[in-house]
Scaffold this motif. Structure first.
Motif, short mmCIF file in Angstrom:
data_model
loop_
_atom_site.label_atom_id
_atom_site.label_comp_id
_atom_site.label_asym_id
_atom_site.label_seq_id
_atom_site.Cartn_x
_atom_site.Cartn_y
_atom_site.Cartn_z
N LYS A 130 0.81 -1.28 -0.09
CA LYS A 130 0.07 0.00 -0.12
C LYS A 130 0.92 1.32 -0.03
N GLU A 131 1.97 1.28 0.94
CA GLU A 131 2.85 2.33 0.78
C GLU A 131 3.35 2.55 -0.58
N ARG A 134 1.09 4.29 -3.24
CA ARG A 134 1.14 5.52 -3.16
C ARG A 134 2.16 6.50 -3.67
N ILE A 160 -6.73 3.63 -1.56
CA ILE A 160 -5.74 4.41 -1.97
C ILE A 160 -6.10 5.19 -3.41
N GLN A 164 -7.25 9.54 -3.71
CA GLN A 164 -6.49 10.54 -4.82
C GLN A 164 -7.43 11.08 -5.66
#
Length: 166
Positions: A130-131, A134, A160, A164
């Motif tokens: 997930k990091e 991004r 995510i 955004q």
């Protein structure tokens, strides 16, 4: 088998890799070079529509995967199963869609799609995935998730992509 083919095999001019698949061995200073994977798969499938990858490719994402696998995965439209081609194991998976080339976005989506088959810390990898998501091009990621993501990948990346407003 016709007489000429049998003669070429006996002489060592050709080597049999699989039923109906042969190759002309190329001699190098280190000995006989194995055939290129893509040429091998192309001959086996009699098709150019495939993508060769490996769980080892996930290590390039830097999301905590560290294990090395002796496994080649071939996404294609024709064959499913495990095949030994020229002494190498290939795992063929029939998929309706896959890209022509590997991208970071595809690898990340594929990692989440196949997470349960990896012998890694799943919670830690999901968190780092997930990091990583991004930091990627979110427009490309959204397209990739839409095209190639399974239910799990769509769920993992939805928060995510929604936050955004991609």
């Amino acid at each position: 088998m016709d007489r000429h083919l049998k003669q070429l095999l006996t002489e060592g001019t050709l080597q049999k890799l699989y039923q109906g698949v042969y190759y002309y061995p190329r001699e190098t200073v280190f000995g006989v070079a194995p055939p290129e994977e893509s040429a091998l798969v192309r001959s086996f499938l009699k098709d150019d529509e495939f993508l060769i990858t490996s769980p080892n490719a996930y290590n390039s994402l830097e999301v905590g995967t560290t294990q090395l696998y002796n496994k080649r995965v071939v996404y294609n439209h024709k064959r499913h199963g495990e095949f030994d081609l020229g002494g190498r194991k290939f795992f063929f998976h029939v998929k309706p869609k896959f890209p022509k080339n590997l991208s970071l976005e595809f690898l990340l989506v594929d990692l989440v799609n196949n997470l349960d088959s990896l012998g890694e810390d799943k919670a830690m990898i999901l968190s780092k995935a997930k990091e990583k998501a991004r930091k990627l091009d979110l427009v490309k990621l959204k397209r990739t998730v839409s095209a190639y993501g399974g239910a799990k990948a769509k769920k993992v990346f939805s928060s995510i992509l929604e936050t955004q407003h991609v």
